[in-house]
Scaffold this active site. Structure first.
Site, PDB file in Angstrom:
ATOM      1  N   PHE A 133       0.872  -1.167   0.000  1.00 28.16           N
ATOM      2  CA  PHE A 133       0.000   0.000   0.000  1.00 28.16           C
ATOM      3  C   PHE A 133       0.919   1.229   0.000  1.00 28.16           C
ATOM      4  CE2 PHE A 133      -2.826   3.122   1.823  1.00 28.16           C
ATOM      5  CZ  PHE A 133      -4.060   2.790   1.295  1.00 28.16           C
ATOM      6  N   ASP A 204       2.462  -4.944   8.897  1.00 24.83           N
ATOM      7  CA  ASP A 204       1.236  -4.175   8.736  1.00 24.83           C
ATOM      8  C   ASP A 204       0.071  -5.163   8.639  1.00 24.83           C
ATOM      9  OD1 ASP A 204      -0.977  -2.837   7.630  1.00 24.83           O
ATOM     10  OD2 ASP A 204       0.317  -1.261   6.839  1.00 24.83           O
ATOM     11  N   TYR A 229     -10.602   0.726  10.843  1.00 29.85           N
ATOM     12  CA  TYR A 229     -11.865   0.923  10.112  1.00 29.85           C
ATOM     13  C   TYR A 229     -12.139  -0.129   9.057  1.00 29.85           C
ATOM     14  CZ  TYR A 229      -8.570   3.420   7.002  1.00 29.85           C
ATOM     15  OH  TYR A 229      -7.499   3.761   6.221  1.00 29.85           O
ATOM     16  N   LYS A 230     -11.239  -1.098   8.899  1.00 32.38           N
ATOM     17  CA  LYS A 230     -11.473  -2.129   7.888  1.00 32.38           C
ATOM     18  C   LYS A 230     -12.280  -3.267   8.536  1.00 32.38           C
ATOM     19  CE  LYS A 230      -7.749  -0.465   5.067  1.00 32.38           C
ATOM     20  NZ  LYS A 230      -6.315  -0.412   4.850  1.00 32.38           N
ATOM     21  N   ARG A 376     -11.708  -5.931  -6.613  1.00 30.20           N
ATOM     22  CA  ARG A 376     -11.345  -6.428  -5.284  1.00 30.20           C
ATOM     23  C   ARG A 376     -12.600  -6.683  -4.458  1.00 30.20           C
ATOM     24  NH1 ARG A 376      -7.821  -3.233  -0.752  1.00 30.20           N
ATOM     25  NH2 ARG A 376      -9.703  -1.961  -0.775  1.00 30.20           N
TER      26      ARG A 376
HETATM   27  C1  LIG Z   1      -5.749   0.738   4.615  1.00 31.82           C
HETATM   28  C2  LIG Z   1      -4.278   0.689   4.694  1.00 31.82           C
HETATM   29  C3  LIG Z   1      -3.575   1.796   5.194  1.00 31.82           C
HETATM   30  C4  LIG Z   1      -4.324   3.041   5.577  1.00 31.82           C
HETATM   31  O1  LIG Z   1      -3.562   3.951   6.265  1.00 31.82           O
HETATM   32  P1  LIG Z   1      -4.275   5.240   6.863  1.00 31.82           P
HETATM   33  O2  LIG Z   1      -3.237   5.892   7.645  1.00 31.82           O
HETATM   34  O3  LIG Z   1      -5.463   4.771   7.654  1.00 31.82           O
HETATM   35  O4  LIG Z   1      -4.770   6.063   5.724  1.00 31.82           O
HETATM   36  C5  LIG Z   1      -2.200   1.678   5.308  1.00 31.82           C
HETATM   37  N1  LIG Z   1      -1.561   0.541   4.950  1.00 31.82           N
HETATM   38  C6  LIG Z   1      -2.219  -0.530   4.455  1.00 31.82           C
HETATM   39  C7  LIG Z   1      -1.474  -1.772   4.090  1.00 31.82           C
HETATM   40  C8  LIG Z   1      -3.595  -0.476   4.302  1.00 31.82           C
HETATM   41  O5  LIG Z   1      -4.250  -1.514   3.802  1.00 31.82           O
END
Ligand SMILES: *Cc1c(COP(=O)(O)O)cnc(C)c1O
Length: 417
Positions: A133, A204, A229-230, A376
């Site tokens: 990401f 992560d 939030y996921k 997805r």
């Molecule tokens: C959703 C996600 C993020 C989101 O980061 P935010 O700081 O909440 O915007 C970061 N890394 C990964 C791998 C994600 O899937």
């Protein structure tokens, strides 16, 4: 596709739903009629308990307790309390997780702290996945730039061989599940390879917390972060969590020395004395409403083992893959079919992936698009059934067979995809 085959699939869905009834938490969530929600990996559905907790926090606590709520409603200690609840979901001991900042900021703290622990004159390299990401790559690069370290982009499949026999790597920072393909990486194996090379490992868990039986302590992870939030359904912009292995806590350096990470915040001392334990990873006043909502949402896991939730998740994604085969949907599948290598999503490739997703949404099946060609579909196990999975697969077949994705209205792009 014959009616018989569809009837057979429907019966199989019913049978699987009966088998997994103990992990069905649909009643704990608000989901609109006519919607099959396959985007709980991007924004988890509204938890009824989160809504109740928010209402109480606003009306009674903020409204009537006012400033007293910091003590009376235990706002001040919420980051550690909710961290302990998440710890139970990711195989971490109590006192090792704090909640409060975004994933991005939490990752910054973890990578910085790892560098301060392990970088020396000869150890200057941080490894991360080029396909991560983007924020993960940005943050890792940012820390490297700030501390004069070298970022090396090494795919997870190459990480162990890059580490083997090396002595220049200080940190391997990887995602547990690839956000795009849904591939689940071997946390314990990559962590072991890092440790064998004298490096640390940071994970992560954005796409694994709450749906994969993560074992941070058993796998030896040094640091971890994850999203609220996921799958955890803490609500839009919910605070993320940060894990620091207890052995590192005494030497954990917070890059942002704020008063919330101070040993005695209300002594109002100009000297910074870090708090004991995970509290030193705090920064400023926590986002109380967000933490309260997340705490409410986490009650969906009360009485459940993550192992059982994982079994349900694998059953849902496995059934979806079977439905694709049996319904004759032959799009390339980017997600591994082996259970041990699959997170809680199935990603399909299509040259018009964006429009396919829009056409699915028009049919009430909500997934999302990821560049360049990924449809997805996330399977949040607590509120999805095998019946929903079959509905989604049949809708996808209609979209493809009827070329619904070719309609101009499905090609217009909005800001958030
Ligand atoms: C959703 C996600 C993020 C989101 O980061 P935010 O700081 O909440 O915007 C970061 N890394 C990964 C791998 C994600 O899937």
């Amino acid at each position: 596709m014959s009616d018989d085959a569809l009837t057979e699939l429907r019966q199989r869905a019913d049978r699987l739903d009966a088998e997994h009834v103990a992990t069905d938490r649909r009643d704990a969530f608000e989901l609109p009629e006519g919607v099959t929600y396959l985007d709980g990996n991007s924004l988890g559905a509204l938890s009824l308990a989160a809504r109740d907790a928010l209402r109480d926090a606003v009306d009674r606590q903020w409204g009537r307790q006012l400033i007293r709520a910091w003590n009376e409603s235990r706002w001040w200690t919420a980051p550690e309390r909710v961290g302990d609840r998440i710890a139970e979901l990711v195989g971490a001991p109590a006192g090792s997780i704090v909640v409060g900042d975004s994933t991005t900021v939490s990752l910054y703290k973890a990578v910085y702290a790892a560098a301060r622990l392990r970088a020396d004159d000869s150890r200057r390299v941080v490894l991360t996945d080029p396909d991560s990401f983007p924020t993960d790559v940005h943050v890792t690069r940012g820390v490297c730039d700030q501390l004069g370290l070298t970022l090396e982009l090494v795919h997870p499949t190459e990480a162990a061989s890059r580490l083997e026999g090396s002595n220049d790597v200080l940190l391997a920072a990887y995602s547990h599940v690839d956000y795009r393909t849904g591939e689940l990486w071997d946390l314990a194996a990559i962590t072991r390879a890092a440790h064998d090379a004298g490096a640390l490992a940071c994970w992560d868990l954005c796409h694994s917390a709450g749906v994969v039986d993560v074992d941070l302590a058993g796998g030896g992870a040094d640091f971890a972060v994850g999203c609220g939030y996921k799958y955890l359904s803490g609500g839009p912009g919910a605070p993320a969590f940060l894990y620091v292995a207890p052995a590192h806590l005494p030497r954990f350096t917070n890059p942002i020395l704020g008063w919330n990470g101070h040993a005695t915040p209300f002594a109002m001392s100009p000297e910074h004395v870090p708090a004991e334990g995970i509290t030193r990873a705090r920064v400023g006043t926590p986002p109380v409403l967000g933490i309260v909502a997340l705490e409410g949402a986490l009650t969906a896991y009360d009485g459940l083992s993550v192992g059982d939730v994982r079994a349900r998740s694998l059953s849902l994604t496995g059934f979806f893959l079977d439905c694709l085969d049996l319904l004759g949907i032959d799009l390339p599948v980017a997600t591994p079919r082996e259970d041990t290598r699959r997170g809680s999503q199935v990603s399909l490739r299509h040259p018009d992936a964006y429009a396919v997703v829009q056409a699915l949404i028009a049919r009430g099946v909500i997934g999302d698009f990821r560049e360049p060609d990924i449809v997805r579909l996330g399977f949040a196990p607590l509120y999805l059934s095998h019946g929903d999975v079959l509905d989604a697969a049949t809708a996808l077949r209609e979209v493809l067979v009827g070329e619904e994705f070719a309609r101009p209205e499905h090609r217009r792009r909005d800001l958030v995809t």
